[in-house]
Design a protein around this motif. Structure first.
Motif, mmCIF file in Angstrom:
data_model
loop_
_atom_site.group_PDB
_atom_site.id
_atom_site.type_symbol
_atom_site.label_atom_id
_atom_site.label_comp_id
_atom_site.label_asym_id
_atom_site.label_seq_id
_atom_site.Cartn_x
_atom_site.Cartn_y
_atom_site.Cartn_z
ATOM 1 N N ASN A 1 0.807 -1.215 0.000
ATOM 2 C CA ASN A 1 0.000 0.000 0.000
ATOM 3 C C ASN A 1 0.844 1.270 0.000
ATOM 4 O O ASN A 1 0.313 2.365 0.200
ATOM 5 C CB ASN A 1 -0.926 -0.002 1.230
ATOM 6 C CG ASN A 1 -2.034 -1.020 1.080
ATOM 7 O OD1 ASN A 1 -3.044 -0.758 0.448
ATOM 8 N ND2 ASN A 1 -1.823 -2.211 1.633
ATOM 9 N N LEU A 2 2.138 1.140 -0.228
ATOM 10 C CA LEU A 2 3.028 2.301 -0.212
ATOM 11 C C LEU A 2 3.168 2.930 -1.593
ATOM 12 O O LEU A 2 3.002 2.263 -2.612
ATOM 13 C CB LEU A 2 4.415 1.890 0.282
ATOM 14 C CG LEU A 2 4.494 1.368 1.708
ATOM 15 C CD1 LEU A 2 5.927 0.958 2.027
ATOM 16 C CD2 LEU A 2 3.983 2.394 2.703
ATOM 17 N N LYS A 3 3.495 4.204 -1.579
ATOM 18 C CA LYS A 3 3.827 4.915 -2.806
ATOM 19 C C LYS A 3 5.312 4.711 -3.082
ATOM 20 O O LYS A 3 6.084 4.413 -2.164
ATOM 21 C CB LYS A 3 3.539 6.407 -2.639
ATOM 22 C CG LYS A 3 2.075 6.720 -2.400
ATOM 23 C CD LYS A 3 1.895 8.201 -2.127
ATOM 24 C CE LYS A 3 0.441 8.495 -1.769
ATOM 25 N NZ LYS A 3 0.261 9.873 -1.330
ATOM 26 N N PRO A 4 5.740 4.896 -4.330
ATOM 27 C CA PRO A 4 7.176 4.817 -4.617
ATOM 28 C C PRO A 4 7.946 5.792 -3.712
ATOM 29 O O PRO A 4 7.502 6.897 -3.449
ATOM 30 C CB PRO A 4 7.263 5.234 -6.090
ATOM 31 C CG PRO A 4 5.918 4.860 -6.647
ATOM 32 C CD PRO A 4 4.936 5.135 -5.532
ATOM 33 N N GLY A 5 9.098 5.336 -3.213
ATOM 34 C CA GLY A 5 9.912 6.161 -2.339
ATOM 35 C C GLY A 5 9.553 6.038 -0.874
ATOM 36 O O GLY A 5 10.174 6.676 -0.020
#
Length: 139
Positions: free
Chosen positions: A70-74
């Motif tokens: 569920n994370l965004k890139p970075g």
């Protein structure tokens, strides 16, 4: 925008400790991660059942994997709190199924509940953990 889960990549890219324990991810979506673990002799306590620390380690890995989906890139994640309820022993030779589902998916924290079931379908443990979402360009 969340990452698109790729089960093969998730299973292949588990951390070394998860691979050492023998965790096998069998399904993964942003709202549920399911894994199995065979209770080998190396994971037993002095009573001949699955060690509580092993249960906690498996569930910690599951919550981290679920958050990762569920994370965004970075972004990355780290566990900041974990609570375990042990309900019954897990015998040697059994294969457990661990299912992680979200209780909260926020911008800065996510809370995941992992239910550990024995092969007879009985719940052996429930782990609730809070994952902090880290914004760090090195990721």
């Amino acid at each position: 925008m969340t990452q698109t889960p790729d089960l093969d990549a998730i299973a292949r890219n588990q951390p070394p400790f998860a691979r050492y324990l023998g965790i096998k991810v069998v399904s993964a979506t942003p709202d549920e991660v399911v894994a199995e673990l065979h209770v080998s002799p190396d994971l037993l306590n002095r009573n001949g059942t699955l060690h509580g620390g092993a249960v906690m380690a498996i569930c910690d890995n599951m919550g981290g994997t679920a958050t990762f989906l569920n994370l965004k890139p970075g972004q990355s994640t780290v566990t900041v709190e974990s609570k375990t309820n042990f309900l019954r022993a897990i015998p040697a030779g059994d294969t457990i199924t661990c299912t992680s589902t979200p209780l909260h998916k926020g911008r800065k924290t996510q809370i995941w509940q992992t239910t550990v079931r024995r092969s007879d379908g009985k719940t052996a443990a429930i782990v609730t953990q809070t994952q902090m979402v880290l914004d760090d360009p090195k990721f």
